[in-house]
Design a protein around this motif. Structure first.
Motif, PDB file in Angstrom:
ATOM      1  N   GLU A   1       0.833  -1.218   0.000  1.00 21.74           N
ATOM      2  CA  GLU A   1       0.000   0.000   0.000  1.00 21.74           C
ATOM      3  C   GLU A   1       0.868   1.269   0.000  1.00 21.74           C
ATOM      4  OE1 GLU A   1      -3.102  -0.027  -0.476  1.00 21.74           O
ATOM      5  OE2 GLU A   1      -3.976  -1.855   0.317  1.00 21.74           O
ATOM      6  N   PRO A   2       1.775   1.426  -0.965  1.00 19.67           N
ATOM      7  CA  PRO A   2       2.708   2.563  -0.919  1.00 19.67           C
ATOM      8  C   PRO A   2       2.057   3.908  -1.206  1.00 19.67           C
ATOM      9  CG  PRO A   2       2.951   1.380  -2.987  1.00 19.67           C
ATOM     10  CD  PRO A   2       2.021   0.561  -2.141  1.00 19.67           C
ATOM     11  N   SER A   3       0.864   3.932  -1.827  1.00 16.87           N
ATOM     12  CA  SER A   3       0.252   5.218  -2.170  1.00 16.87           C
ATOM     13  C   SER A   3      -0.642   5.753  -1.062  1.00 16.87           C
ATOM     14  CB  SER A   3      -0.554   5.098  -3.471  1.00 16.87           C
ATOM     15  OG  SER A   3      -1.602   4.151  -3.346  1.00 16.87           O
ATOM     16  N   ASN A   4      -0.829   4.983   0.019  1.00 15.15           N
ATOM     17  CA  ASN A   4      -1.605   5.502   1.152  1.00 15.15           C
ATOM     18  C   ASN A   4      -0.954   6.776   1.679  1.00 15.15           C
ATOM     19  OD1 ASN A   4      -3.480   3.493   1.023  1.00 15.15           O
ATOM     20  ND2 ASN A   4      -2.771   2.401   2.842  1.00 15.15           N
ATOM     21  N   HIS A   5      -1.758   7.751   1.998  1.00 19.90           N
ATOM     22  CA  HIS A   5      -1.335   9.042   2.573  1.00 19.90           C
ATOM     23  C   HIS A   5      -0.712   9.992   1.545  1.00 19.90           C
ATOM     24  CE1 HIS A   5      -2.013   6.768   6.174  1.00 19.90           C
ATOM     25  NE2 HIS A   5      -0.904   6.066   6.055  1.00 19.90           N
ATOM     26  N   LEU A   6      -0.542   9.568   0.286  1.00 24.64           N
ATOM     27  CA  LEU A   6       0.074  10.445  -0.704  1.00 24.64           C
ATOM     28  C   LEU A   6      -0.978  11.307  -1.386  1.00 24.64           C
ATOM     29  CD1 LEU A   6       2.715   8.174  -2.485  1.00 24.64           C
ATOM     30  CD2 LEU A   6       2.976   9.616  -0.458  1.00 24.64           C
ATOM     31  N   ASP A   7      -0.655  12.598  -1.578  1.00 27.60           N
ATOM     32  CA  ASP A   7      -1.564  13.461  -2.330  1.00 27.60           C
ATOM     33  C   ASP A   7      -1.449  13.138  -3.823  1.00 27.60           C
ATOM     34  OD1 ASP A   7       0.806  14.665  -3.149  1.00 27.60           O
ATOM     35  OD2 ASP A   7       0.625  16.324  -1.727  1.00 27.60           O
ATOM     36  N   ARG A   8      -2.310  13.800  -4.622  1.00 25.84           N
ATOM     37  CA  ARG A   8      -2.382  13.459  -6.043  1.00 25.84           C
ATOM     38  C   ARG A   8      -1.056  13.629  -6.765  1.00 25.84           C
ATOM     39  NH1 ARG A   8      -5.528  17.013  -7.378  1.00 25.84           N
ATOM     40  NH2 ARG A   8      -7.510  16.041  -6.890  1.00 25.84           N
ATOM     41  N   PRO A   9      -0.348  14.766  -6.624  1.00 23.90           N
ATOM     42  CA  PRO A   9       0.933  14.903  -7.328  1.00 23.90           C
ATOM     43  C   PRO A   9       1.949  13.838  -6.919  1.00 23.90           C
ATOM     44  CG  PRO A   9       0.162  17.040  -6.563  1.00 23.90           C
ATOM     45  CD  PRO A   9      -0.717  16.025  -5.926  1.00 23.90           C
ATOM     46  N   ASN A  10       1.957  13.502  -5.631  1.00 26.15           N
ATOM     47  CA  ASN A  10       2.936  12.512  -5.181  1.00 26.15           C
ATOM     48  C   ASN A  10       2.544  11.094  -5.564  1.00 26.15           C
ATOM     49  OD1 ASN A  10       5.226  13.775  -3.648  1.00 26.15           O
ATOM     50  ND2 ASN A  10       3.500  14.807  -2.668  1.00 26.15           N
ATOM     51  N   ARG A  11       1.252  10.828  -5.709  1.00 22.25           N
ATOM     52  CA  ARG A  11       0.842   9.521  -6.243  1.00 22.25           C
ATOM     53  C   ARG A  11       1.325   9.387  -7.686  1.00 22.25           C
ATOM     54  NH1 ARG A  11      -5.002   7.384  -4.107  1.00 22.25           N
ATOM     55  NH2 ARG A  11      -4.668   7.815  -1.910  1.00 22.25           N
ATOM     56  N   GLN A  12       1.174  10.449  -8.457  1.00 23.08           N
ATOM     57  CA  GLN A  12       1.635  10.406  -9.838  1.00 23.08           C
ATOM     58  C   GLN A  12       3.156  10.283  -9.895  1.00 23.08           C
ATOM     59  OE1 GLN A  12      -0.429  10.129 -12.509  1.00 23.08           O
ATOM     60  NE2 GLN A  12       1.475   9.714 -13.606  1.00 23.08           N
ATOM     61  N   ALA A  13       3.840  10.992  -8.994  1.00 20.84           N
ATOM     62  CA  ALA A  13       5.303  10.897  -8.947  1.00 20.84           C
ATOM     63  C   ALA A  13       5.740   9.480  -8.584  1.00 20.84           C
ATOM     64  CB  ALA A  13       5.857  11.903  -7.935  1.00 20.84           C
ATOM     65  N   LEU A  14       4.986   8.841  -7.663  1.00 26.64           N
ATOM     66  CA  LEU A  14       5.296   7.455  -7.302  1.00 26.64           C
ATOM     67  C   LEU A  14       5.159   6.542  -8.516  1.00 26.64           C
ATOM     68  CD1 LEU A  14       5.722   5.042  -5.344  1.00 26.64           C
ATOM     69  CD2 LEU A  14       3.253   5.115  -4.901  1.00 26.64           C
ATOM     70  N   ILE A  15       4.088   6.723  -9.270  1.00 27.22           N
ATOM     71  CA  ILE A  15       3.868   5.892 -10.460  1.00 27.22           C
ATOM     72  C   ILE A  15       5.024   6.049 -11.436  1.00 27.22           C
ATOM     73  CG2 ILE A  15       2.398   5.614 -12.499  1.00 27.22           C
ATOM     74  CD1 ILE A  15       0.007   6.304 -10.654  1.00 27.22           C
ATOM     75  N   GLU A  16       5.448   7.289 -11.675  1.00 29.50           N
ATOM     76  CA  GLU A  16       6.561   7.522 -12.590  1.00 29.50           C
ATOM     77  C   GLU A  16       7.858   6.939 -12.038  1.00 29.50           C
ATOM     78  OE1 GLU A  16       6.233   8.658 -15.599  1.00 29.50           O
ATOM     79  OE2 GLU A  16       4.081   8.870 -15.240  1.00 29.50           O
ATOM     80  N   GLN A  17       8.040   7.048 -10.731  1.00 28.69           N
ATOM     81  CA  GLN A  17       9.242   6.502 -10.083  1.00 28.69           C
ATOM     82  C   GLN A  17       9.295   4.982 -10.252  1.00 28.69           C
ATOM     83  OE1 GLN A  17       9.372   7.592  -5.949  1.00 28.69           O
ATOM     84  NE2 GLN A  17      11.601   7.576  -5.862  1.00 28.69           N
ATOM     85  N   LEU A  18       8.159   4.324 -10.060  1.00 33.36           N
ATOM     86  CA  LEU A  18       8.120   2.867 -10.196  1.00 33.36           C
ATOM     87  C   LEU A  18       8.277   2.429 -11.648  1.00 33.36           C
ATOM     88  CD1 LEU A  18       5.325   1.878  -7.633  1.00 33.36           C
ATOM     89  CD2 LEU A  18       7.817   1.897  -7.333  1.00 33.36           C
TER      90      LEU A  18
END
Length: 541
Positions: free
Chosen positions: A168-185
Motif C-alpha cells: 500500500e505505498p500510495s496511502n497518505h500520498l496526495d495526487r501529485p505525489n501519487r503520480q510521482a510514485l507511479i513515474e518513479q516505479l
C-alpha cells in the motif's frame, strides 16, 4: 547471471488460531511489475512478508534469487527517529561517521559497502521529490503521514535491492505525489511487487496477481484488463453453476419418472402372474428378478445423483465467495444546526508558516473535505480538533460528542480483541447485535475473538471504525483522517454509503477524489501557499 525471481512452491499459512488462511499456492514473480490484489483479510500482507523472507510459511517453500526490500503499509518509527532511519540508511551513515573519525573496524567498512555517497544521494532524492526542506537529521515526528511514506519510498529506491515489495505505498500520498510514485516505479529496473487497492497505481502494472478464496490467479495485464477478465470469469462461473444445478434438476426428474415406470411395470407383472394362476415358484422367481432389477436401478440412480451433486459442488467452488459489506446508518440525537466546532485565531504546531493560522466555524450539518498537499497540516488540524495536540495560540472549542479516526488507528488496542473493544464502547446493544454488525463488515467470529493487532490493515480499519461509529453515544461530529486507506472497493463503497446517510457534521481528510465525490460534501477546506480558505460546494441534488 540469473535474473532475480521469487517462486512460491506449494505454500500454505495457518494462523495461530488454527485457521488456514491460504494453501497450495504456486506462483513465480520475475522482473515484470506486478500488482498483488485481493479482498481485505485474504492474506495479501502476510503473503508479501513470506515473499520477502520475513515470515515462514506453515508448509511449502519460497525460493528467492536476489535481495528483497520490503516496505510495510504502516510507517512505524520510534519517537526519536530521524529521516535517515525512515530511509533505512542510518546504520550506514553512522558507520561512515566512525570511519571519518578514524575507525578501521571491518564491520564499519562492511556496513558502508559501496554506499560511500549515500548521504548526497539521499539529499538528491529528497530534492527530486519536493522534500528539500528535510535532511538526514530531521526528526521523523515533524513529518506528515505522506512525507513519512515518501521518505520510506526513497529509502526503498536507495536500497539497491533486486526486488521491491511495497505494501500500500500510495496511502497518505496526495495526487501529485501519487503520480510521482507511479513515474518513479516505472523507472525501477528490477523486480517489483505492489500490494494495493489503488486502481490508478495498479493501472501502471504489467501484471495483476489476485489472492482470493480460490488461491492465486495471474492475469497478464494492468488493472483494467484484470477487472474485465475477472468479471468475465465470474460470469462464466455463475453460468456454469446454474447449468449444473439445472442439469441436476432435469436428471432428478428423469430418474423419478424412470423409477415410476419400472414400479408400474412390476405391478402389472405381479397382477398378470396372479391372474394367470402361475406356480408359486415362478412367481417367486419373477419377484426376485424384479427386486434385483429395481435395486440395480436405484443403485445406478444413486451413483448418478452423487456425481451430479459433485458437479454442482465443483462448479460452486469456482465461484469466489464475496460476502457483502455493510455499515449501519448512524442515529444522531439531534441534527443540530448549532456550532459543533469553533477555531478562533488558532496557530497549529509542526506546520509551515503559510498554513499555521486558521479560524473556522463548523455547524451541525456541514460536511467538509480538507484537501491540500502533504505536509500542509491537514492531519495536525484534525488532531488538534480532537484534543490530541495543543494549539500554539488561539482558542479551539469542539463538541465533546465527536469521534476521531487517525491514520495510525490509535483508538484500537492491538492486544485486545475487536469484540472486547466494541463491547466497551457500546454497553447497551446485545452481544449478538454487535457480532452481527462486525460480521457485516467482513469480521467473522474467529477474527473478532483474536487480538486486533493480528488483523490485516483493512480489517483493523474496519474494527476501528466500528468502535467509533457504533459507540453508545452517536457522535455529532466525525473527524476522519484518510478513512478509506487500506479498504477494498466493496468496503470503501459501504463506508461511502454510511457517510452519505450520516446526519451529523463531518470533517474528512482524503486524497481520493472519487471517495470525496460520493460523500455529499457541503464545503471544501483548501490549504495552499495562501493559507486556509473554506469554499462552499454546489449541491448535486
Amino acid at each position: 547471471m540469473t535474473k532475480p525471481h521469487l517462486v512460491l512452491q506449494d505454500v500454505s499459512l495457518v494462523l495461530p488460531d488454527g485457521r488456514a488462511l491460504f494453501s497450495g499456492l504456486h506462483e513465480q514473480f520475475n522482473l515484470c511489475p506486478t500488482g498483488l490484489v485481493g479482498r481485505n483479510g485474504v492474506g495479501k500482507t502476510l503473503l508479501a512478508r513470506i515473499l520477502a523472507g520475513l515470515l515462514q510459511p506453515t508448509t511449502g517453500h519460497c525460493q528467492r534469487s536476489g535481495s528483497v526490500h520490503y516496505l510495510a503499509q504502516q510507517v512505524v518509527h520510534p519517537d526519536d527517529a530521524t529521516v535517515a532511519e525512515l530511509a533505512g540508511i542510518q546504520h550506514t551513515l553512522d558507520a561512515l561517521a566512525r570511519i571519518e573519525s578514524g575507525s578501521t573496524a571491518a564491520e564499519d567498512f562492511d556496513a558502508v559497502g559501496d554506499d560511500w555517497d549515500i548521504q548526497p544521494r539521499l539529499c538528491l532524492e529528497l530534492e527530486r521529490n519536493g522534500l528539500s526542506h528535510l535532511d538526514a537529521d530531521t526528526p521523523a515526528s515533524a513529518l506528515s503521514g505522506g512525507e513519512a511514506m515518501r521518505v520510506s519510498l526513497i529509502g526503498a529506491m536507495l536500497s539497491g535491492a533486486d526486488f521491491l515489495i511495497l505494501d500500500e505505498p500510495s496511502n497518505h500520498l496526495d495526487r501529485p505525489n501519487r503520480q510521482a510514485l507511479i513515474e518513479q516505479l516505472r523507472r525501477w529496473p528490477r523486480g517489483l511487487i505492489v500490494v494495493s487497492h489503488d486502481r490508478q497505481l495498479l493501472e501502471s502494472m504489467q501484471r495483476i496477481v489476485e489472492l482470493s478464496s480460490l488461491g492465486l490467479h495471474s492475469y497478464g495485464g494492468n488493472y483494467s484488463f484484470y477487472a474485465a477478465a475477472k468479471a468475465h470469469e465470474r460470469h462464466n462461473a455463475l453460468e456454469t453453476l446454474a447449468e449444473r444445478k439445472l442439469e441436476r434438476q432435469r436428471q432428478a426428474r428423469a430418474m423419478r419418472k424412470q423409477l415410476e415406470r419400472q414400479e408400474r411395470r412390476q405391478a402389472r407383472g405381479k397382477r398378470h402372474g396372479k391372474e394367470a394362476n402361475q406356480a408359486k415358484s415362478l412367481l417367486d422367481g419373477q419377484k426376485e428378478r424384479s427386486e434385483a432389477s429395481s435395486g440395480a436401478l436405484r443403485r445406478h440412480q444413486s451413483a448418478r445423483l452423487d456425481q451430479l451433486n459433485q458437479d454442482v459442488k465443483d462448479a460452486a467452488q469456482q465461484v469466489e465467495k464475496e460476502a457483502p459489506i455493510a455499515l449501519h446508518d448512524l442515529p444522531v440525537a439531534q441534527a443540530a444546526k448549532r456550532r459543533v466546532a469553533e477555531l478562533d485565531g488558532v496557530e497549529l504546531p509542526y506546520v509551515a508558516q503559510a498554513t499555521r493560522a486558521i479560524s473556522l466555524i463548523v455547524s451541525g450539518q456541514q460536511r467538509i473535505a480538507i484537501v491540500g498537499p502533504n505536509g500542509c497540516g491537514k492531519s495536525t488540524l484534525l488532531r488538534m480538533m480532537a484534543g490530541r495536540v495543543t494549539p500554539l495560540a488561539g482558542v479551539c472549542k469542539v463538541t465533546p460528542e465527536h469521534a476521531y479516526l487517525d491514520q495510525q488507528l490509535e483508538n484500537l488496542d492491538p492486544a485486545k480483541t475487536v469484540l472486547e473493544q466494541l463491547r466497551s464502547a457500546n454497553r447497551t446493544a446485545t452481544e449478538a447485535d454487535l457480532r452481527m454488525r462486525l460480521a457485516q463488515l467482513g469480521l467473522d467470529a474467529q477474527k473478532i475473538a483474536t487480538p486486533s493487532g493480528s488483523l490485516s490493515g483493512g480489517e483493523r480499519l474496519k474494527a476501528a471504525l466500528a468502535c467509533l461509529l457504533y459507540a453508545d453515544r452517536p457522535p455529532q461530529l466525525l473527524l476522519l483522517d484518510e478513512p478509506n486507506n487500506h479498504l477494498d472497493l466493496p468496503s470503501a463503497e459501504a463506508l461511502e454509503a454510511m457517510l452519505r446517510s450520516y446526519q451529523g457534521a463531518l470533517i474528512v481528510v482524503s486524497h481520493d477524489d472519487a471517495f470525496l465525490d460520493n460523500l455529499g460534501l457541503t464545503d471544501r477546506l483548501l490549504a495552499d501557499e495562501q493559507g486556509w480558505r473554506l469554499e462552499p460546494l454546489q449541491s448535486s441534488d
